[in-house]
Design a protein around this motif. Sequence first.
Motif, PDB file in Angstrom:
ATOM      1  N   TYR A 189       0.834  -1.043  -0.124  1.00 40.57           N
ATOM      2  CA  TYR A 189      -0.037   0.220  -0.049  1.00 40.57           C
ATOM      3  C   TYR A 189       0.963   1.196  -0.094  1.00 40.57           C
ATOM      4  N   ILE A 190       0.414   2.294  -0.605  1.00 39.02           N
ATOM      5  CA  ILE A 190       1.029   3.395  -0.678  1.00 39.02           C
ATOM      6  C   ILE A 190      -0.230   4.399   0.000  1.00 39.02           C
ATOM      7  N   THR A 191      -0.203   5.132   1.174  1.00 35.58           N
ATOM      8  CA  THR A 191      -1.311   5.772   1.510  1.00 35.58           C
ATOM      9  C   THR A 191      -1.010   7.084   1.831  1.00 35.58           C
ATOM     10  N   VAL A 192      -1.514   8.007   1.233  1.00 33.21           N
ATOM     11  CA  VAL A 192      -1.758   9.374   1.389  1.00 33.21           C
ATOM     12  C   VAL A 192      -3.040   9.763   2.035  1.00 33.21           C
ATOM     13  N   SER A 193      -2.839  10.676   3.012  1.00 34.69           N
ATOM     14  CA  SER A 193      -3.720  11.096   3.980  1.00 34.69           C
ATOM     15  C   SER A 193      -4.193  12.699   3.835  1.00 34.69           C
ATOM     16  N   LEU A 194      -5.278  12.877   3.472  1.00 38.60           N
ATOM     17  CA  LEU A 194      -5.467  14.443   3.198  1.00 38.60           C
ATOM     18  C   LEU A 194      -6.145  14.977   4.592  1.00 38.60           C
ATOM     19  N   GLU A 195      -5.648  15.570   5.464  1.00 42.18           N
ATOM     20  CA  GLU A 195      -5.739  16.146   6.761  1.00 42.18           C
ATOM     21  C   GLU A 195      -5.898  17.794   6.930  1.00 42.18           C
ATOM     22  N   PRO A 196      -6.605  18.165   7.722  1.00 42.70           N
ATOM     23  CA  PRO A 196      -6.375  19.452   7.944  1.00 42.70           C
ATOM     24  C   PRO A 196      -5.602  20.183   8.929  1.00 42.70           C
ATOM     25  N   SER A 197      -4.745  21.352   8.361  1.00 46.79           N
ATOM     26  CA  SER A 197      -3.919  21.917   9.357  1.00 46.79           C
ATOM     27  C   SER A 197      -4.715  22.680  10.329  1.00 46.79           C
ATOM     28  N   ASP A 198      -6.040  23.203   9.881  1.00 44.51           N
ATOM     29  CA  ASP A 198      -6.842  24.015  10.655  1.00 44.51           C
ATOM     30  C   ASP A 198      -7.999  23.455  10.880  1.00 44.51           C
ATOM     31  N   ARG A 199      -8.334  22.774  11.982  1.00 47.31           N
ATOM     32  CA  ARG A 199      -9.825  22.154  12.191  1.00 47.31           C
ATOM     33  C   ARG A 199     -11.010  23.019  11.810  1.00 47.31           C
ATOM     34  N   LEU A 200     -10.758  24.142  12.229  1.00 56.40           N
ATOM     35  CA  LEU A 200     -12.056  24.908  12.040  1.00 56.40           C
ATOM     36  C   LEU A 200     -12.160  25.309  10.733  1.00 56.40           C
ATOM     37  N   ALA A 201     -11.217  25.528   9.780  1.00 56.96           N
ATOM     38  CA  ALA A 201     -11.462  25.575   8.550  1.00 56.96           C
ATOM     39  C   ALA A 201     -11.990  24.687   7.736  1.00 56.96           C
ATOM     40  N   LEU A 202     -11.627  23.420   8.092  1.00 59.21           N
ATOM     41  CA  LEU A 202     -12.384  22.201   7.571  1.00 59.21           C
ATOM     42  C   LEU A 202     -14.078  22.359   8.131  1.00 59.21           C
ATOM     43  N   HIS A 203     -14.267  22.539   9.337  1.00 60.54           N
ATOM     44  CA  HIS A 203     -15.767  22.882   9.698  1.00 60.54           C
ATOM     45  C   HIS A 203     -16.405  23.778   8.830  1.00 60.54           C
ATOM     46  N   ALA A 204     -15.902  24.927   8.599  1.00 61.13           N
ATOM     47  CA  ALA A 204     -16.387  25.883   7.679  1.00 61.13           C
ATOM     48  C   ALA A 204     -16.708  25.272   6.339  1.00 61.13           C
ATOM     49  N   ARG A 205     -15.715  24.415   5.724  1.00 58.01           N
ATOM     50  CA  ARG A 205     -15.765  23.585   4.263  1.00 58.01           C
ATOM     51  C   ARG A 205     -17.220  22.847   4.594  1.00 58.01           C
ATOM     52  N   ILE A 206     -17.034  22.003   5.666  1.00 57.88           N
ATOM     53  CA  ILE A 206     -18.307  21.221   5.824  1.00 57.88           C
ATOM     54  C   ILE A 206     -19.672  21.796   5.908  1.00 57.88           C
ATOM     55  N   ALA A 207     -19.865  22.920   6.328  1.00 60.65           N
ATOM     56  CA  ALA A 207     -21.034  23.832   6.098  1.00 60.65           C
ATOM     57  C   ALA A 207     -21.467  24.256   5.099  1.00 60.65           C
ATOM     58  N   GLN A 208     -20.279  24.747   4.394  1.00 57.58           N
ATOM     59  CA  GLN A 208     -20.695  25.081   2.928  1.00 57.58           C
ATOM     60  C   GLN A 208     -21.120  24.182   2.141  1.00 57.58           C
ATOM     61  N   ARG A 209     -20.401  22.877   2.263  1.00 56.49           N
ATOM     62  CA  ARG A 209     -20.691  21.717   1.361  1.00 56.49           C
ATOM     63  C   ARG A 209     -21.985  21.176   1.820  1.00 56.49           C
ATOM     64  N   PHE A 210     -22.544  21.146   3.083  1.00 58.06           N
ATOM     65  CA  PHE A 210     -23.755  20.876   3.333  1.00 58.06           C
ATOM     66  C   PHE A 210     -24.843  21.713   2.694  1.00 58.06           C
ATOM     67  N   ASP A 211     -24.711  23.006   2.678  1.00 62.27           N
ATOM     68  CA  ASP A 211     -25.630  24.159   2.117  1.00 62.27           C
ATOM     69  C   ASP A 211     -25.724  23.625   0.815  1.00 62.27           C
ATOM     70  N   ALA A 212     -24.525  23.532   0.119  1.00 57.05           N
ATOM     71  CA  ALA A 212     -24.513  23.268  -1.447  1.00 57.05           C
ATOM     72  C   ALA A 212     -25.206  22.096  -1.646  1.00 57.05           C
ATOM     73  N   MET A 213     -25.432  21.047  -0.877  1.00 56.50           N
ATOM     74  CA  MET A 213     -26.256  19.948  -1.136  1.00 56.50           C
ATOM     75  C   MET A 213     -27.603  20.008  -0.765  1.00 56.50           C
TER      76      MET A 213
END
Length: 316
Positions: A189-213
Amino acid sequence: MICLAGPTAAGKSAACMALAQRWPLEVINVDSATIYRGMDVGTAKPNADERARVPQHLLDIRDPAQTYSAAQFRADTLRLIEAIRGRNRLPLLAGGTMLYYKVLRDGLDDLPQADPALRAELEARAAEQGWPALHAELAKRDPATAARLSPNDSQRIQRALEICMLSGRPMSELLGGMGSNEAVAAQRYITVSLEPSDRLALHARIAQRFDAMLAAGFLDEVRALRARGDLHPGLPSIRCVGYRQLWAHLDGEITLTQAREQGIAATRQLAKRQITWLRAQPDRVRVDCMAGDAVDRVVDAVAGLSGAAEARHAAR
């Protein structure tokens, strides 16, 4: 094999497309929600253009009334890996269902099969007492498993209690021996993990994506599922984040505003669990998913890891 993991809303789909431009890939979706037909908007399923550009597997393979186990995922994926290799292409495992990654890499013990009668009993008790009460019971039977589960994680609490009651042993003990039966070697396996350096920024992206849905028709999608008449909130499909909150709104239990807030909160909790699991993986290469060039970094990471793997193989 390349594994592209990360929490929800980390940008895995865009990275998949970029990798497919560089290498001859086929994607195996490691996702317990996109397997369901008719659940497209709320699962952020790859669209028609993405499917046309890159072959996609394990999408739309179950009706929402059906179940799909980790063991079934493992069997299907091992079969797909060999078929993809037979076409001289590379399997790209991409998604955020961490249990699927675990059973694929470590193997799967002989856990008890689901027992419909016992599950119905547990659901009836949960309806009367609440899932936190059953979580407390699990904490007595299997403290290790209970410690990593939310008191409202109904699906996993139910399965853990079911295993305890059917086998007489805690699930954590049974899973402790995973890897002894035809496990796929980790070095493949070659494992690459996309993880946030800023958890609050990811939270904002989650909210934006939910609204887009929601803007894209998420509520209408749940309304259509509910109108079928054969689906209910106890099914794994309807327990998916976002779906169970919008279903509760359509049942008149909460307002749409409350459903949105609860759906976003549940998605954040899911992301937290995913990140916690990823951080426990010592062999991953971490890429900051919030970086503007995150996709390029993923491509570079895979290129570097692939070259290193080929060098080790040549040396042997």
